[in-house]
Motif scaffolding. Sequence first.
Motif, PDB file in Angstrom:
ATOM      1  N   THR A   2      32.685  24.271  39.602  1.00  0.00           N
ATOM      2  CA  THR A   2      33.984  24.122  40.257  1.00  0.00           C
ATOM      3  C   THR A   2      35.096  24.810  39.453  1.00  0.00           C
ATOM      4  O   THR A   2      35.977  25.449  40.003  1.00  0.00           O
ATOM      5  N   ALA A   3      35.034  24.648  38.130  1.00  0.00           N
ATOM      6  CA  ALA A   3      36.130  25.131  37.278  1.00  0.00           C
ATOM      7  C   ALA A   3      36.149  26.657  37.227  1.00  0.00           C
ATOM      8  O   ALA A   3      35.110  27.302  37.198  1.00  0.00           O
ATOM      9  N   GLU A   4      37.357  27.213  37.218  1.00  0.00           N
ATOM     10  CA  GLU A   4      37.494  28.664  37.084  1.00  0.00           C
ATOM     11  C   GLU A   4      37.694  29.057  35.632  1.00  0.00           C
ATOM     12  O   GLU A   4      37.581  30.215  35.261  1.00  0.00           O
ATOM     13  N   PHE A   5      38.111  28.098  34.820  1.00  0.00           N
ATOM     14  CA  PHE A   5      38.267  28.373  33.387  1.00  0.00           C
ATOM     15  C   PHE A   5      38.081  27.079  32.605  1.00  0.00           C
ATOM     16  O   PHE A   5      38.213  25.987  33.181  1.00  0.00           O
ATOM     17  N   PHE A   6      37.752  27.221  31.328  1.00  0.00           N
ATOM     18  CA  PHE A   6      37.689  26.069  30.419  1.00  0.00           C
ATOM     19  C   PHE A   6      38.783  26.244  29.377  1.00  0.00           C
ATOM     20  O   PHE A   6      39.018  27.355  28.893  1.00  0.00           O
ATOM     21  N   SER A   7      39.419  25.136  29.026  1.00  0.00           N
ATOM     22  CA  SER A   7      40.318  25.197  27.879  1.00  0.00           C
ATOM     23  C   SER A   7      40.014  23.972  27.020  1.00  0.00           C
ATOM     24  O   SER A   7      40.085  22.837  27.500  1.00  0.00           O
ATOM     25  N   PHE A   8      39.621  24.221  25.789  1.00  0.00           N
ATOM     26  CA  PHE A   8      39.247  23.110  24.909  1.00  0.00           C
ATOM     27  C   PHE A   8      40.491  22.479  24.292  1.00  0.00           C
ATOM     28  O   PHE A   8      41.283  23.169  23.650  1.00  0.00           O
ATOM     29  N   GLY A   9      40.659  21.190  24.532  1.00  0.00           N
ATOM     30  CA  GLY A   9      41.750  20.449  23.897  1.00  0.00           C
ATOM     31  C   GLY A   9      41.205  19.916  22.583  1.00  0.00           C
ATOM     32  O   GLY A   9      40.667  18.817  22.520  1.00  0.00           O
ATOM     33  N   THR A  10      41.310  20.717  21.537  1.00  0.00           N
ATOM     34  CA  THR A  10      40.576  20.386  20.315  1.00  0.00           C
ATOM     35  C   THR A  10      41.179  19.222  19.527  1.00  0.00           C
ATOM     36  O   THR A  10      40.514  18.672  18.667  1.00  0.00           O
ATOM     37  N   ASN A  11      42.435  18.849  19.814  1.00  0.00           N
ATOM     38  CA  ASN A  11      42.977  17.655  19.132  1.00  0.00           C
ATOM     39  C   ASN A  11      42.220  16.416  19.591  1.00  0.00           C
ATOM     40  O   ASN A  11      41.651  15.676  18.788  1.00  0.00           O
ATOM     41  N   ASP A  12      42.224  16.205  20.921  1.00  0.00           N
ATOM     42  CA  ASP A  12      41.541  15.036  21.477  1.00  0.00           C
ATOM     43  C   ASP A  12      40.038  15.111  21.225  1.00  0.00           C
ATOM     44  O   ASP A  12      39.390  14.104  20.965  1.00  0.00           O
TER      45      ASP A  12
END
Lengths: 742, 156
Positions: free
Chosen positions: B17-27
Amino acid sequence: MKMVYFFDEGDGKNKKLLGGKGAGLAEMTRLKLPVPPGFTITTDVCKLYYQNNKTLPKSLWPEVKKNITRLEKKTGKKWNSSDNPLLVSVRSGAALSMPGMMDTILNLGLNDAAVEALAKKTNSPRFALDSYRRFIQLFGKVVFCVNDKKFDEILEEAKKKQGVHLDSDLNEQSLRGIVSQYKEICQKQTGRPFPTNADEQLELSVKAVFNSWTGERALVYREKNHITKDIADGTAVNIVTMVFGNMGNDSATGVVFTRNPGDGTNKIFGDYLVNAQGEDVVAGVRTPKPVDEMKTELPKSYKLLADTCKKLEKHYKEPQDIEFTVEQGKFYLLQTRSAKMNAASMIKTSVDMIKEKLITKDRALLRLQPDQLEQLLHKTINYEKAKEFQKIVRGIAASPGAASGIAVFDVKHAVAMGENGAKVILVREETKPEDVPAFFASVGILTSRGGKTSHAAVVARGMGKPCIVGCSDLKINPETKQASVGNVTIHDGDAITIDGSIGDVYLGEVPTIEPQITDDFRTILEWAQKTKKIGIRANADTPEGAQLARKYGAQGIGLCRTERMFNAADRLELFVKLIMAKSLDERKEHLLKLQELQKSDFIQILKTMEGYKVTIRLLDPPLHEFLPNPEELINRIHKLEKLGNSQGLEDARIILARAKELAEINPMMGHRGVRVGITYPEIYEMQIRAVFEAAAELAKQKVNAYPQIMIPQVGSIAELNYIKKIYDKVKSESESKYGIKL
Amino acid sequence: MLEVVRGCLTSNELASTAEFFSFGTNDLTQAVFSFSREDVEGKFLPEYIEKEVLERNPFQTVDVNGVGSLVKIAIANGKAVKPNIEIGVCGEHGGDPNSVKFFHNIGVSYVSASPHRIPIAIVAAAQAEILDKNTPKPSKKKPLNKKKSLKKRSHK
């Protein structure tokens, strides 16, 4: 295992084994630079010393003696001789330079007999005795741990007695007195006579150098600077033939940088002293002269110095920090190492050295320490001028930069003052989302609670405003609008300055220095931009933040936190109403208003970042973060009760009930992100619609906008697909509303 | 956004489904360590570092072995389904030079940093590329693993 390397045997690249200094001396010897002969005891021996319970390996001494014999041959002098004594200096040196940590012993090999020989040979008893008293002082301090003050007191006393001001004016008789008193101090400390045998002197010195590796200052330095064992493990010991800068007016000693470490200018920078020994320059006993004067005073030596500097830079491809000595007109290089410079000089020298064809662009970029560049992007304290101001307390440096302004303790007051053009420093125990309007109105933020990720710290960093948090020694009283530490009290309206790069708070307005994006810095950034492969985007939630990021070279926004937009004064109220709404219809009514506000925010940000992608993250924090905290509400209720304000009281009670209802035990893992989006779908729907409509309107204006929508806290495809359905619906609705494909 | 551990582990599903991933590396760092940042940073973390239980603060420089592994797994599984999926990082690590170098090396498309850290990130990214290009690489055998079976699970 080979434990000792003569300078011409050592590998100039092997800093781990020979230490930085030893490797440097080996390298210089190989380059045929005028280095006094000597040898290095390796860092491996230091490790063995510790493994063997602080004893030197047995096979070390024969090797040392073999190298001493080589020194004797090279210099024509004799070790342990009362006739023509060979004198050496003993210097520590780990793989990494650790400033001021381990000391140097000079003139080792002197004793009562040798000093007379030296006096005769140099025809200067004064010089010989001065060398002797320096040796005893350094040896006493480093090996026997005698407090340096005791030596200084004797020296001062002798000068007074003789009626002179300078060390160099002490006569032979005074020096003899000093020497014997110095020896007495050492004897008192150790309970035995001062060692006269050169072997014993050397052995004790080597051990002292090894011991200093685990001295407290060394340990702290390594820890603070993350110097782990794989970077530097143990120290080496360098034994170098003494050369004397104090052998008359044709002798000198100095410390110079091949380029100015303050601004990077390509000109030898530093100090020297005529008729002096090394530490006189560093210790500031006498005021040294700028190296420029050497051109006229010792022209031949200056030329050699300048040539040596060029040679060194050509070889090391890095500005150097060097020590030199001129002994009766003969020039010697004692040490060289890469110069420590500030960010501005690093940038300038990188650009200059390329122009000079000394280094390649790749090297120019690699030699920079990226973290250091931050210095160039913020207003900084003028530390020269800061000395005239009172530093009252230190907190946690949470957002770098310096700010001066008037202390304001109340959020509303801060907003009002800021809007009137006053420079405000917001002083609070801690901050909450509802305080954000005051952040916009302030030039800096100071709190007494919280850490680097407290609300105040995160918001201030995002806005690029200086901020100090966790300043726990500062007792802040919001009621009386005062803060105090010790006997200093800051009142509402008092001028203060905060240094968010260090964490210091000053009384008064300390002058600051504006950040400077120089042409050189711009050049470096352009090269870096062209070289890099990975994209760099910004975390920015406001058009101002986006603009700043673009100016600094960001290619898009990777994180635009929509909740930040709810924190502005006019939106927070609406958002609170939304949370308090009793029905879906009521919620939708508030959402419609918020949607228009968000849409205009998105339009501005997308415009600023035209041509680049902007990742918009839908609401992430739990709803209760937007309400005042229950404690505060209870206080407010108490106050309202006293005032008899029944309407206000009723409102506050309702908010308190809702805040309690929404409160969570562990908000980080609670009702947030996509979980809010699924349970209150109308909120995400509103946000998604705001994005699409912003995109549609920009498309009509022929602005190239590339929004991306990001869903936070997704843990499963079902969650994602739930929101995807809303997304698809809103998309087709928006497309038909505006009559375009999105 | 990938900041939930389960999200990372099911990135192949999300990629449909996702068109992109963005890693929220803090959480993600909080989750992988089971650290609540506010609680650990001011309390035991300095002692951990002092006692060499931890080498450095994982919230400042990304923890390569733990968080980094999870990110690598998530990228590989996501790319197996959508080979050209855009991969970003939007935690504070985006402004940390060492972390930028790590993300460069594992094939992240972009990192995101606060405006004042942008020049730092740019220079660090350039350094990563220079070091990368100067490091001799073993011959790549990647294509073997890359387009494996996971593709079948695509929901599209």
